[in-house]
Scaffold this motif. Structure first.
Motif, short mmCIF file in Angstrom:
data_model
loop_
_atom_site.label_atom_id
_atom_site.label_comp_id
_atom_site.label_asym_id
_atom_site.label_seq_id
_atom_site.Cartn_x
_atom_site.Cartn_y
_atom_site.Cartn_z
N GLY A 120 0.80 -1.23 0.00
CA GLY A 120 0.00 0.00 0.00
C GLY A 120 0.82 1.27 0.00
O GLY A 120 0.27 2.36 0.12
N SER A 121 2.15 1.16 -0.14
CA SER A 121 3.03 2.33 -0.17
C SER A 121 3.57 2.53 -1.58
O SER A 121 3.46 1.67 -2.44
N SER A 122 4.19 3.69 -1.80
CA SER A 122 4.84 3.99 -3.08
C SER A 122 6.31 4.24 -2.84
O SER A 122 6.76 4.34 -1.70
N THR A 123 7.07 4.34 -3.92
CA THR A 123 8.49 4.66 -3.84
C THR A 123 8.84 5.52 -5.03
O THR A 123 8.03 5.70 -5.95
N THR A 124 10.05 6.06 -5.05
CA THR A 124 10.51 6.88 -6.17
C THR A 124 11.70 6.21 -6.82
O THR A 124 12.60 5.71 -6.14
N ILE A 125 11.69 6.20 -8.16
CA ILE A 125 12.78 5.61 -8.93
C ILE A 125 13.48 6.73 -9.67
O ILE A 125 12.82 7.55 -10.33
N TYR A 126 14.79 6.79 -9.56
CA TYR A 126 15.59 7.85 -10.17
C TYR A 126 16.41 7.26 -11.32
O TYR A 126 16.94 6.17 -11.21
N LEU A 127 16.54 8.03 -12.42
CA LEU A 127 17.35 7.62 -13.56
C LEU A 127 18.47 8.62 -13.74
O LEU A 127 18.23 9.83 -13.83
N THR A 128 19.72 8.12 -13.78
CA THR A 128 20.88 8.98 -14.01
C THR A 128 21.70 8.41 -15.16
O THR A 128 21.60 7.24 -15.49
#
Length: 189
Positions: free
Chosen positions: A61-69
């Protein structure tokens, strides 16, 4: 130089990104050769980059953040439920075409990657990131004594908790135990 041209075959070979002018001059069989002028634009290749989820393990039930470098090109985030097949463009969450994508609230472990392309160049992909979704433990307490009332003859009630990794027993005010098993005794004994 952006590109070179073989004077015999006319084959143009790209060397680096940029724009240059190419002139072809061919003999015409007459006194004046025939020339053709073209502008050549060399686009650098697409670079998929490196994706990182922060955090990569979340509660259901939670979200997360994905980063692209380290990428080069336009971005479209994709997801799969097994990390190998069934890749589809994300349509929920926030930032599906940006280097910072926030997932929707997840209920199962999900895999993500970025699809990256630059101009007319072919599409490449970032590494695959697994977002692990953890379900909360189901806590259970077993009364090993068989009674829930302390008396003169039953001075201890033994209980055991299961379903967790760490435990904390409380009398309502204070922590009275931190192991899975707890012996409840009559005050003053």
């Amino acid at each position: 130089a952006v590109a070179t041209r073989d004077p015999v075959t006319g084959l143009v070979t790209a060397l680096t990104a940029g724009t240059t002018d190419i002139t072809y001059t061919l003999p015409s069989g007459c006194d004046t050769p025939v020339s053709s002028y073209r502008t050549l634009t060399v686009t650098p290749p697409s670079v998929g980059g490196t994706a990182v989820a922060v955090p990569s393990s979340i509660c259901v039930g939670s979200s997360t953040t994905i980063y692209l470098t380290g990428y080069s090109g336009s971005i479209q985030w994709q997801r799969s439920f097994n990390g190998t097949t069934g890749w589809a463009n994300v349509t929920d969450g926030n930032g599906g075409t940006t280097p910072e994508y926030t997932t929707p609230n997840l209920t199962v472990t999900t895999y993500y990657r970025a699809s990256v392309w630059l101009g007319d160049c072919y599409t490449v992909f970032s590494n695959v990131v697994m977002v692990t979704v953890n379900t909360p433990p189901t806590a259970s307490i077993t009364n090993n004594t068989g009674t829930t009332v302390l008396t003169c003859t039953t001075t201890t009630i033994n209980v055991t908790a299961t379903g967790g990794g760490t435990y904390s027993w409380s009398d309502g005010t204070n922590i009275v135990g931190t192991s899975a098993a707890l012996a409840i005794t009559l005050p003053g004994t």
